[in-house]
Structure formats: structure tokens, C-alpha cells
Design an enzyme around this catalytic site. Structure first.
Site, mmCIF file in Angstrom:
data_model
loop_
_atom_site.group_PDB
_atom_site.id
_atom_site.type_symbol
_atom_site.label_atom_id
_atom_site.label_comp_id
_atom_site.label_asym_id
_atom_site.label_seq_id
_atom_site.Cartn_x
_atom_site.Cartn_y
_atom_site.Cartn_z
ATOM 1 N N GLU A 1 34.656 -13.843 46.424
ATOM 2 C CA GLU A 1 33.827 -12.721 45.964
ATOM 3 C C GLU A 1 34.562 -11.889 44.913
ATOM 4 O O GLU A 1 33.970 -11.431 43.936
ATOM 5 C CB GLU A 1 33.436 -11.814 47.145
ATOM 6 C CG GLU A 1 32.568 -12.486 48.200
ATOM 7 C CD GLU A 1 31.125 -12.744 47.749
ATOM 8 O OE1 GLU A 1 30.784 -12.409 46.596
ATOM 9 O OE2 GLU A 1 30.353 -13.301 48.551
ATOM 10 N N ARG B 1 33.003 -11.695 41.042
ATOM 11 C CA ARG B 1 32.464 -10.396 40.608
ATOM 12 C C ARG B 1 33.449 -9.641 39.719
ATOM 13 O O ARG B 1 33.069 -9.139 38.663
ATOM 14 C CB ARG B 1 32.093 -9.542 41.826
ATOM 15 C CG ARG B 1 31.064 -10.236 42.698
ATOM 16 C CD ARG B 1 30.575 -9.344 43.821
ATOM 17 N NE ARG B 1 29.926 -10.151 44.852
ATOM 18 C CZ ARG B 1 28.923 -9.768 45.619
ATOM 19 N NH1 ARG B 1 28.428 -8.553 45.491
ATOM 20 N NH2 ARG B 1 28.409 -10.557 46.539
ATOM 21 N N GLU C 1 18.655 -15.963 42.952
ATOM 22 C CA GLU C 1 18.682 -17.407 42.645
ATOM 23 C C GLU C 1 17.372 -17.965 42.090
ATOM 24 O O GLU C 1 17.382 -18.824 41.199
ATOM 25 C CB GLU C 1 19.107 -18.204 43.895
ATOM 26 C CG GLU C 1 20.562 -18.010 44.310
ATOM 27 C CD GLU C 1 20.836 -16.703 45.036
ATOM 28 O OE1 GLU C 1 19.867 -16.028 45.442
ATOM 29 O OE2 GLU C 1 22.012 -16.335 45.201
ATOM 30 N N THR D 1 28.872 -17.907 38.574
ATOM 31 C CA THR D 1 27.887 -17.887 39.662
ATOM 32 C C THR D 1 27.403 -16.476 39.988
ATOM 33 O O THR D 1 26.465 -16.310 40.761
ATOM 34 C CB THR D 1 28.448 -18.597 40.922
ATOM 35 O OG1 THR D 1 27.369 -18.869 41.802
ATOM 36 C CG2 THR D 1 29.497 -17.735 41.612
ATOM 37 N N ASP E 1 26.879 -24.378 47.839
ATOM 38 C CA ASP E 1 26.169 -24.122 46.569
ATOM 39 C C ASP E 1 26.988 -24.123 45.273
ATOM 40 O O ASP E 1 26.913 -25.045 44.462
ATOM 41 C CB ASP E 1 25.336 -22.829 46.679
ATOM 42 C CG ASP E 1 26.104 -21.612 47.198
ATOM 43 O OD1 ASP E 1 27.321 -21.704 47.352
ATOM 44 O OD2 ASP E 1 25.462 -20.561 47.422
HETATM 45 C C1 DMJ Z 1 25.995 -13.926 44.454
HETATM 46 O O1 DMJ Z 1 27.093 -13.184 44.773
HETATM 47 C C2 DMJ Z 1 26.379 -15.210 43.807
HETATM 48 O O2 DMJ Z 1 25.282 -15.734 43.170
HETATM 49 C C3 DMJ Z 1 26.899 -16.209 44.780
HETATM 50 O O3 DMJ Z 1 27.189 -17.431 44.194
HETATM 51 C C4 DMJ Z 1 25.907 -16.437 45.876
HETATM 52 N N1 DMJ Z 1 25.280 -15.292 46.360
HETATM 53 C C5 DMJ Z 1 25.133 -14.069 45.651
HETATM 54 C C6 DMJ Z 1 23.717 -13.655 45.360
HETATM 55 O O4 DMJ Z 1 22.763 -14.052 46.220
#
Ligand code: DMJ
Length: 670
Positions: free
Chosen positions: A290, A294, A557, A643, A423
């Protein structure tokens, strides 16, 4: 009388003969001339018609290529000439006649306008309206002949037909200089081509206003904290980053403000980062994944956009705090790391001390790019080690399970998923290849192998024809799809768009199908927002059945896939679906003090969860904004989204890459 007659006869005869001779000569010359003329006319007509049909074909080909969804990634810009340094002259041989570059043609068109116009002002006015800024130059991937065709036009081509060929402006693109860290900043609001006709101004402006609402309330009630509780009007301290003042919403949302051109808000955020953001002197146990997607991702994008060294330093500062997590026997990082002690560990619940695939497999883009802008190879080395382990390990059924033990290098439980826990690992395989300028072939091969196996073993069609991707647990399919897996509609489609291989058609079909199914999961709920997970059985399709699956936490998503599919197909339905979602968000998630998630999307008046997730600003609103923008705002052949929707520049295709000269790793780097 007779002598008179006999005197005049020879004279008359000579005169008649002379006249006839002159007549014959004149007729002959005229005939010859006429024959030549008609030949010339016919020849000219043939040349003209050949030229027209050649041009017609070129136009058709360019239009086809331009409009073909596969080619969003293979657009070239007019500044990329047929490779000047290329010693292989085959391409030139195949392109008869003198050739000119798009820029030369552009200049020529301007001068034609000047020659034909009565005054310079008339000429400028004509050029403004008729001469587009760039030639739309498009190639088929791996087809250098078409590259030459698209970038040059033979001198037999008429100016008028050039005008037709130049009707479609191309998003500005850039030939990249090596080691160029000194380019200016990307303009606020990105680059937008005037008159592209692809901007939905009204809807886009609405999304900007949503961003302002989210930001201003965060600023009012939770500034410097991680997230906002809109109903309680206070900071959300239970977020993944806890109660530490890390400003997660600032760092995550700042590039969205930049893209939207919200300068005042952007400056407030930058100022906070400069004065307050630091991981020194705090003892936080941070999620490596995370924090990377981010904070490192957010800072890297801001550095690419602006060239402001503040962001590069902060990105490196955060990444350095994560480095101790990589000290495991295999090099697979642990999930959590303490910022003060450097002690790293895994979650207790994760299959016998395993690391999680979607976490350790989602570092590659950020760490590689960090190496390139700092000149320090260490970050790339760390993620290359992970890649190597995954490359070499045996894959059960050709798939990657969600859990891997960092000490033994052995898989944990054999659960496979394109949703939670799996994912973004798959996402980063394709995107590592894209980010490298399509040179990291190993990543593309791993992507193709994994996705074709997933299509075979996990993608299914419901009784009523909905395509979905289920989880696989040992040998059993669980016919359930996480909301998280809805990003894969875009991922399959990107795979199709970027390489014309034997899987491309199937990828595109599955990508569109999954996106459609996720849309179904939204519109089958009274709130028109989708649940956290939905199932497929004889009784129900694309519907959550368990109470703990019915919530919606402002996730992006599904909109991410709408955005990618919109860019690749320009099918209006993706914008319509995005607008439905905007209206649903406004109706159910907006409060006086920001946006909340919902506890149950199947209730007409759902209860709100009182959390404004930082990814709502970073991803959800960014993808919706881009959905209503034209293709020149972050063109997909120059940017690849991490992501968390932080766009990173593509190597070799984007002047904002800002590559630094290589240096040696710092001696104390761990
Ligand atoms: C986000 O922090 C990112 O997209 C991550 O890869 C998966 N989940 C959340 C949003 O749903």
C-alpha cells in the site's frame, strides 16, 4: 477570251496547290498536336487516377488504422522520423519517390496557404482553420513499411489529398532524448487538442466539481491525516495507514488535482508535502504494497509531471524505508515493515507465514522507475529478484497461487484469483513490459502465459451469457468475482491492443465481456453501484448473495475498465455507463462533507460507511475524469497507470521520463 483564260490557269493552279499544301501541313500539325495532347491528357488522367487511388488506399488504410481499437498503442508522432540512424535501407527502397516528413509537409501546407492567399492575414486565418498541428501518423506494430508510409508522403501526392490525410490530429508525442531530466513540466490539465471533438465538457466539469468537494472537505476536517470521515467530520484513523500524519489523501490525490488543472489545491498539497511529509521519527508498521502504490507511486507521478526534485527525493525516502522488507532468504519481501526498526513480517492469517502475490508482485513499476530517475540500480535489482523467483518456480497448472513463503520459496495454499490477493500481480506483468517501451519481453511472455491459462481454467460464461473470471481453489472453481477483479476487463483489452498475437482477439472479447458483466453487477443493484463480490449460479447472476459481500467502498476498478475500453474502442456505451455511475455516486455516496461508501448496495436507501477512501481521489475520480476527456490527456502510448491510477511515463516514448545518468548504489543501502 481564251488567251485571258490560259494566262490565269497556272497561277490559279499554283495557288490552289499551295493552299492545299498549307492546309495539309496545318491539319497535320494540329493532328499531331491533338494526338500528343490527348495522350498527355490521358496520361495525366491516369497518373491522377493512379495517384488518387493510391491516395484513397492510403487514406483508407490510415483511417482503418486510426480507428482500429488495436492501435491506440502504436500511434507515432510526427517528430519520430523513419529511423535516421538506421543503416538498413530496405524501407527506403520500398517507398518510391522523394519522401517528406510530416513536419515538412506541415510547413509546406502553411506556405501553400500563404502563396494562395491575398494577404498574410488571410493566409494565417486559412492555415489556422485548415492546417492541423500534426500529421496523424500511425503504424502497425512490427511493420516498419507502414511506418514509412504513415510518416512520409511521396511528392506526387496533391496538397488537397494531404489535407484529407491530415484531418485527424494526433495527441502530441515526443521523441525522447537520452538522460533528459531537464524538460519542463507537463502543462496543468494535461495536453488537450483543441477541436478534437472528444471532450464531454459538461460531464467532465461535473467530475472536477466532485473532486473539489472531496478535497475541500478533507482539507477542512482531516488535513494532514490519512483519510476523512465525512459523516463525523473528522479524520479516519482506522485506515490502513492508521493515525499517523502521513497525508495519504494528499499524496494519493495530488496528481488528480494536477491533471484536472486545480492549481490552487495542488499548491496546498505540494506545500504540505514539502513541509510535513516524512517517515522519519515515526514508528509505523506500514504495508509495503500500500505504501508503495500510493506514496511511492504518487510521488513518482508528480515528479514525472513536474520535474520538481522534491517528489523524487520523497519517493526515494519512502522506498528506502521499505527496503528492509526485502531481506528474506529468497528476496521475496515481507508484507509489513516497521519504519523505525526496519523489522519486517507477514500477516498472521496469510497461509503459514506467506507473502501475498498481489503485494510482492506489485512493486515492479515503481522500483524500476525509481532506479531510472535516481540513477541508483538497487531498486530495480530488488524487483528483478522477485521476477526471477517467479520466473523459475514451478507453477501448479501453469498458474500463480496467491501465497508464497519468503523463507522457503514454496507456494502456500493453492488459491488463484484475479481478484483479492492476486489481481495487480498480473497487471504489473503487462505494464512492466509497456513501461519498458515494450522491451521487457520476459514480462510480456509471463503475462501471455498467465492470462491464456486463466482464460482456459478460470474464465467462464454464465447461463445467460455473462463472461466472468472465477477464483480457483485447489481443483474447484468458485463462481464468484470480486469487484477488485473488474479491473481485468481493461487489462485483457490492453493485452489485445498492444500486441497483435494469436491471443489478441480472445483477449479483447474477454475484456469487453468482463467489463459488461461488471456493469451488470452495478445496474442489477437498486443503487446502481456494484457490490464487493458477486456470484453466478442457477439462482443468480452478477449478484452478491452474502451480506458481507454487499458493500461498496467507492472502488474504481469498474470505471478503470470503462476508461480503458473507451480509449481503445470509442464506443459511447462506456461513457454512458460511467455517467450512470457518476449519478449513482452523487445520489447515494455524496454527503455535505465528502463522499462515503455504502453498507449494502441492494437497499434503496443504503446506510453510509463514513469513510472517504484516498483511492476515491486517486483512482475513481481520475478515471471518470479521463473517461470524459479526449485521448490527448495522458495518451496511453506515453503513460502507463500504476495500480493506484498514478500514471508513469513510458520509457523511450515520453519526454517526462526524466532518466538520470546511472550511479552506483549508496554504500549503506540495504
Ligand atoms: C486500490 O488501492 C488499488 O487499485 C489496488 O490495486 C486495489 N484496491 C484499491 C482500490 O479498490
Amino acid at each position: 477570251m481564251c488567251p485571258k483564260t490560259s494566262k490565269t490557269t497556272p497561277v490559279l493552279l499554283i495557288g490552289v496547290i499551295g493552299f492545299v499544301i498549307v492546309l495539309v501541313v496545318i491539319t497535320g500539325i494540329t493532328l499531331i498536336n491533338n494526338i500528343n495532347l490527348s495522350n498527355i491528357i490521358r496520361l495525366n488522367e491516369k497518373v491522377a487516377s493512379d495517384s488518387v487511388s493510391a491516395n484513397d488506399n492510403q487514406i483508407k488504410e490510415l483511417n482503418f488504422v486510426n480507428n482500429h481499437p488495436r492501435n491506440i498503442y502504436v500511434k507515432l508522432n510526427s517528430s519520430i522520423l523513419p529511423n535516421e540512424n538506421d543503416s538498413d535501407s530496405d524501407d527506403d527502397d520500398d517507398s518510391p519517390g522523394e519522401t517528406r516528413t510530416a513536419d515538412q509537409i506541415h510547413q509546406e501546407m502553411i506556405s501553400v496557404a500563404h502563396n494562395d492567399a491575398a494577404t498574410d492575414a488571410d493566409a494565417d486565418a486559412y492555415a489556422d482553420t485548415h492546417v492541423p498541428p500534426k500529421l496523424s501518423a500511425v503504424i502497425w506494430q512490427n511493420d516498419r513499411k507502414s511506418n514509412v508510409l504513415a510518416n512520409t508522403i511521396t511528392t506526387t501526392t496533391t496538397t488537397e489529398s494531404m489535407m484529407v490525410m491530415m484531418m485527424k490530429p494526433t495527441p502530441p508525442s515526443h521523441k525522447v532524448e537520452k538522460n533528459d531530466t531537464n524538460v519542463g513540466a507537463l502543462p496543468f490539465g494535461g495536453i488537450t487538442q483543441p477541436n478534437s471533438g472528444l471532450i464531454d465538457y459538461e460531464k467532465r466539469a461535473h467530475v472536477v466539481q466532485m473532486m473539489q468537494h472531496a478535497w475541500h472537505n478533507y482539507k477542512l476536517y482531516a488535513w494532514g491525516k490519512n483519510e476523512l470521515r465525512p459523516l463525523s467530520q473528522r479524520p479516519h484513523t482506522g485506515s490502513i495507514f492508521g493515525s499517523y500524519d502521513l497525508g495519504a489523501t494528499i499524496v494519493d490525490g495530488l496528481d488528480t488535482l494536477y491533471i484536472m488543472g486545480l492549481e490552487q489545491e495542488y499548491k496546498e498539497g505540494r506545500d504540505w508535502i514539502e513541509r510535513k511529509f516524512s517517515l522519519d521519527n515515526i514508528s509505523a508498521e506500514l504495508s509495503v504494497f500500500e505504501t508503495n502504490i500510493r506514496f511511492v507511486g504518487g510521488m513518482l507521478t508528480l515528479y514525472a509531471f513536474t520535474g520538481d526534485p522534491l517528489y523524487k527525493d520523497k519517493a526515494q525516502h519512502v522506498a528506502d524505508k521499505l527496503l528492509p522488507a526485502f531481506q528474506s532468504p529468497t528476496g521475496i519481501p515481507y508484507a509489513l515493515v516497521n519504519t523505525r526498526t526496519g523489522i519486517a513480517k507477514n500477516y498472521g492469517w496469510a497461509s503459514g507465514g506467506s507473502s501475498i502475490l498481489s503485494e510482492f508482485g506489485t512493486l515492479h513499476l515503481e522500483f524500476s522507475y525509481l532506479s531510472d530517475i535516481t540513477g541508483n540500480p538497487l531498486y530495480r535489482e530488488r524487483v528483478q529478484t522477485i521476477r526471477q523467483v517467479l520466473q523459475e518456480i514451478e507453477k501448479p497448472k501453469g498458474l500463480y497461487p496467491n501465497f508464497l513463503n519468503p523463507k522457503t520459496g514454496k507456494w502456500g495454499q493453492l488459491h488463484m484469483s484475479l481478484g483479492a490477493l492476486g489481481d495487480s500481480f498480473y497487471e504489473y506483468l503487462l505494464k512492466a513490459w509497456l513501461q519498458s517501451g515494450q522491451t521487457d519481453e520476459e514480462a510480456r511472455e509471463m503475462y501471455d502465459e498467465a492470462m491464456t491459462t486463466i482464460m482456459d481454467k478460470m474464465v467462464r460464461k454464465s447461463t445467460n451469457g455473462l463472461i466472468y473470471v472465477s477464483d480457483l481453489k485447489f481443483d474447484r472453481l468458485e463462481h464468484k468475482m470480486d469487484h477488485l477483479a473488474c479491473f481485468s476487463g481493461g487489462l485483457f483489452a490492453l493485452g489485445a491492443a498492444t500486441r497483435q498475437n494469436e491471443h489478441a482477439d480472445k483477449y479483447m472479447e474477454v475484456g469487453k465481456g468482463i467489463t459488461n458483466t461488471c456493469h451488470e453487477s452495478y445496474i442489477r443493484a437498486p443503487t446502481k453501484l456494484g457490490p464487493e463480490a458477486f456470484r453466478f449460479s442457477d439462482a443468480a447472476e452478477a449478484r452478491a448473495l452474502r451480506s458481507q459481500e454487499k458493500y461498496y467502498i467507492l472502488r474504481p476498478e469498474t470505471f478503470e475498465s470503462y476508461f480503458v475500453l473507451w480509449r481503445l474502442t470509442h464506443d459511447q456505451k462506456y461513457r454512458d455507463w460511467g455517467w450512470e455511475a457518476v449519478q449513482a455516486l452523487e445520489k447515494h455516496c455524496r454527503t455535505a462533507h465528502g463522499y462515503c461508501g455504502l453498507r449494502n448496495v441492494y437497499q434503496a436507501e443504503p446506510v453510509k460507511d463514513d469513510v472517504q477512501q484516498s483511492f476515491f481521489l486517486a483512482e475513481t475520480l481520475k478515471y471518470l475524469y479521463l473517461l470524459f476527456s479526449d485521448d490527448s490527456v495522458l495518451p496511453l502510448d506515453e503513460w502507463v497507470f500504476n495500480t493506484e491510477a498514478h500514471p508513469l511515463p513510458i520509457k523511450g516514448a515520453n519526454i517526462y521520463y526524466r532518466q538520470a545518468p546511472a550511479t552506483q548504489p549508496a554504500p549503506n543501502a540495504s
